[in-house]
Structures are given as C-alpha cells and as structure tokens.
Design an enzyme around this catalytic site. Structure first.
Site, PDB file in Angstrom:
ATOM      1  N   TYR A 197       0.842  -1.193   0.000  1.00 13.11           N
ATOM      2  CA  TYR A 197       0.000   0.000   0.000  1.00 13.11           C
ATOM      3  C   TYR A 197       0.882   1.250   0.000  1.00 13.11           C
ATOM      4  O   TYR A 197       1.660   1.475   0.925  1.00 13.11           O
ATOM      5  CB  TYR A 197      -0.939   0.024   1.200  1.00 13.11           C
ATOM      6  CG  TYR A 197      -1.948  -1.110   1.240  1.00 13.11           C
ATOM      7  CD1 TYR A 197      -2.241  -1.866   0.115  1.00 13.11           C
ATOM      8  CD2 TYR A 197      -2.617  -1.421   2.422  1.00 13.11           C
ATOM      9  CE1 TYR A 197      -3.164  -2.898   0.158  1.00 13.11           C
ATOM     10  CE2 TYR A 197      -3.543  -2.450   2.474  1.00 13.11           C
ATOM     11  CZ  TYR A 197      -3.815  -3.185   1.342  1.00 13.11           C
ATOM     12  OH  TYR A 197      -4.724  -4.209   1.391  1.00 13.11           O
ATOM     13  N   TRP A 240     -12.909  -7.404   2.361  1.00 12.50           N
ATOM     14  CA  TRP A 240     -12.595  -6.045   1.935  1.00 12.50           C
ATOM     15  C   TRP A 240     -13.628  -5.544   0.934  1.00 12.50           C
ATOM     16  O   TRP A 240     -14.321  -6.322   0.302  1.00 12.50           O
ATOM     17  CB  TRP A 240     -11.178  -5.945   1.370  1.00 12.50           C
ATOM     18  CG  TRP A 240     -10.820  -6.756   0.164  1.00 12.50           C
ATOM     19  CD1 TRP A 240     -10.361  -8.035   0.150  1.00 12.50           C
ATOM     20  CD2 TRP A 240     -10.840  -6.333  -1.208  1.00 12.50           C
ATOM     21  NE1 TRP A 240     -10.106  -8.438  -1.142  1.00 12.50           N
ATOM     22  CE2 TRP A 240     -10.375  -7.420  -2.001  1.00 12.50           C
ATOM     23  CE3 TRP A 240     -11.184  -5.142  -1.850  1.00 12.50           C
ATOM     24  CZ2 TRP A 240     -10.270  -7.348  -3.395  1.00 12.50           C
ATOM     25  CZ3 TRP A 240     -11.080  -5.064  -3.237  1.00 12.50           C
ATOM     26  CH2 TRP A 240     -10.624  -6.161  -3.985  1.00 12.50           C
ATOM     27  N   GLY A 282     -12.250   1.610   5.299  1.00 14.67           N
ATOM     28  CA  GLY A 282     -11.251   2.660   5.282  1.00 14.67           C
ATOM     29  C   GLY A 282     -11.935   4.000   5.431  1.00 14.67           C
ATOM     30  O   GLY A 282     -13.170   4.085   5.498  1.00 14.67           O
TER      31      GLY A 282
END
Length: 336
Positions: free
Chosen positions: A54, A205, A285
């Site tokens: 990331y 996710w 997120g």
C-alpha cells in the site's frame, strides 16, 4: 463495538476492522490519516489491517506512527506480503522464502512493533512451491514475528492445500481476506463452505463496493468530484466494474430498505456482510474521521430476514456470484 473470534483460534478482533488500502500514504495527507486512526480507536476499533504494497510501504509507516503510544496488547495489527515493493527488483515480489523473510522485517520496522498478529499472503504465488511459502510462514511464526497466518483472494482449493500444510507444520492458518459485498458474492459457493469446514474466517474487503453502495454514484450522472471513481491513483480502476447505469439504478433501490432499518446506505452494506456467520470482520477505510464514526454504527446490527430478501430483490441479476472470478482475477504470473 462487537468482537468475533478469528477462525478457530482464540484471537478476538473487532468486527469493524480499519484498513488503510487506498488512503494512507497516497490519497490522504498524514495528519488526516492519523485523525482517522484516532477516530477508529475512539470508536472501539482495535484491529488494523494494512499491507507492505500500500503506497509502496508508506501506508505501514503512517499506521505505525498513528498507533505509537497505544498499548500493544490492546491492538490486533495485520499486514500482508506478495505484491512488488521497494524498487521492484526481481526478488521484491512473490511468496519466496527470501521475499517473505525480508518483508516481515521491513513491515515490523515500519509498523514500529515486534510482531504482527496476522501475516497474510496477499495473493497466491504460482511461481513458488507452496511448501516453500508455508515453511517460511512457519518460521516467521516460530520466530515470534507473527502470531497467526492468513491468505487473501485464494481459491477454495488453494486454501485447503495451504491449511493442510500449515497444520503439518504446526501453525494456524485462520483467515481469508476476499472481496465481498452485496454486489460481489463470489466466495459464497466455494470459499465460505471450505473455510467453515477448516475453521477459517473471512475478513472481507470492500464491503461498500468501493463506495458504490453508499448510493452517491447516480445513474446517468458524472461521479462526484474528489470521489474514488475520479481517482487515477488506483481508485477509479478498482471501482469501474460497478460503474454501470444498470448497477447504479439497482443500488438506488436500496435506499428505502436502509431507511426502514434506520441505517445509512453504507451502514446497511457493512451490516449485510456481517450477517454471514463466516465473516469475522468487515474492512473499512476512511479519508475523514466522520466516515469512521458512520461506519462503526453497523457493528452489532442484525438485519431482519425480510430486509435481506428485499436487498436480493432490489439488486436482482446485477449481483456477481461466479466462484470462478477469484481465480480469473488473480495474477497468473508474478507482477513486475
């Protein structure tokens, strides 16, 4: 916050887990990213998921700084290895012993911790023998650098083979991290039943389908300025599979269902994935603290069977269910 066991282990994690995939180190300035992590902690989130790839390792650094000073025993920190990092040398990728052993040390340094609670294979490496990969993971665990191991976007057969080798080596493979949402249900027919049999949980996710399930993208309209669909650093590429007017029209039909449940569209989407008993956590997120505060309200929510049926009726045939998509979207060779 509610907590769930991860697989058949004794490890409990927060069912809303904070992930810093597309934000920290790239889309969001460090101060804003730190504010989001602080908001997650204040909301009761104890589990944080990242990966070395990331923002090419920057996301781990940002997370390590943001968590500095917290009592380590109160946190569950997850990271991953596979994708190219650093300058992208010939061995800076994959699940070879060399890359795993070097990558775990880099991750621990950036995260400012002596160990991670979960170390995950970010994809399946077709160019490394599975025995080599699992032996390296076993050594990482025995060295105390990781407590458990997991995988991400592996097929049911790959999970079964990896679990068997882990068991032979005396370590615990306890988790799978796939994409899963109302719109993307490809794990339900094969990965979930296999995982239930083996004592493996899902950490899912993109439960909001990269933001599509918030309802902010309207059919026939340009994406809002500053949204993920306009981000050329990676967000726009990931979300494009859902940016279809037929999909967006169906998503708009979810608004009355959310209203009836007293939830926002995002909360409804997160609560939906958490209805699956094999899901231990939904990864969320944020680019702003208020997004964290909104998302955590999905914790502990139980949707009525009538609401679950109404969601299916609203989305209809735009839902992707083909279990072959896991293999189809996986890298066939190591990326460079």
């Amino acid at each position: 916050m509610d907590f769930r066991y991860l697989g058949n282990s004794g490890l409990k994690i927060s069912e809303i887990t904070y992930g810093n995939w597309l934000t920290h180190g790239s889309q969001v300035e460090n101060d804003a990213a730190t504010a989001c992590v602080r908001a997650a902690l204040d909301a009761g989130i104890s589990t944080f998921d990242t990966a070395d790839v990331y923002a090419n390792t920057k996301a781990e650094t940002v997370l390590g700084e943001a968590l500095k000073g917290e009592r380590r025993q109160d946190l569950e920190i997850f990271t991953k290895v596979y994708w190219p990092t650093g300058p992208g040398g010939k061995n800076d990728v994959g699940l070879s012993r060399k890359h795993i052993m070097e990558s775990i040390d880099g991750s621990l340094s950036r995260l400012q911790t002596d160990y991670v609670d979960l170390y995950q294979a970010h994809r399946y490496d077709t160019e490394t023998p599975l025995e080599e990969t699992m032996q390296a993971f076993a050594d990482v665990v025995r060295q105390g650098k990781a407590l458990y191991v997991g995988v991400s976007e592996w097929t049911a057969d790959q999970i079964r083979a990896g679990h068997a080798m882990a068991k032979d080596l005396g370590i615990q493979l306890i988790s799978s991290q796939p994409q899963y949402s109302m719109l993307w249900r490809v794990i339900e027919d094969e990965v979930v039943p296999t995982s239930e049999e083996l004592g493996i949980s899902q950490i899912v996710w993109s439960p909001i389908a990269q933001g599509v399930l918030t309802g902010k993208y309207k059919p026939g309209e340009a994406p809002p300025a500053g949204s993920r669909a306009t981000d050329e650093k990676g967000g726009a590429d990931m979300i494009k599979r859902f940016m279809d007017d037929t999909v967006l029209e169906r998503v708009q039909k979810l608004q009355p269902i959310a209203d009836e449940a007293g939830l926002s569209m995002a909360q409804l989407a997160i609560a939906w994935v958490l209805q699956n008993d094999n899901v231990a956590a939904a990864l969320v997120g944020a680019s702003r603290p208020e997004q964290v505060h909104d998302n955590v309200k999905a914790a502990g929510v139980r949707l009525e069977p009538s609401a679950m049926q109404a969601i299916d009726d609203a989305l209809g045939d735009v839902v992707e269910r083909d279990p072959g998509k896991t293999a189809e979207t996986a890298p066939q060779t190591r990326p460079v």
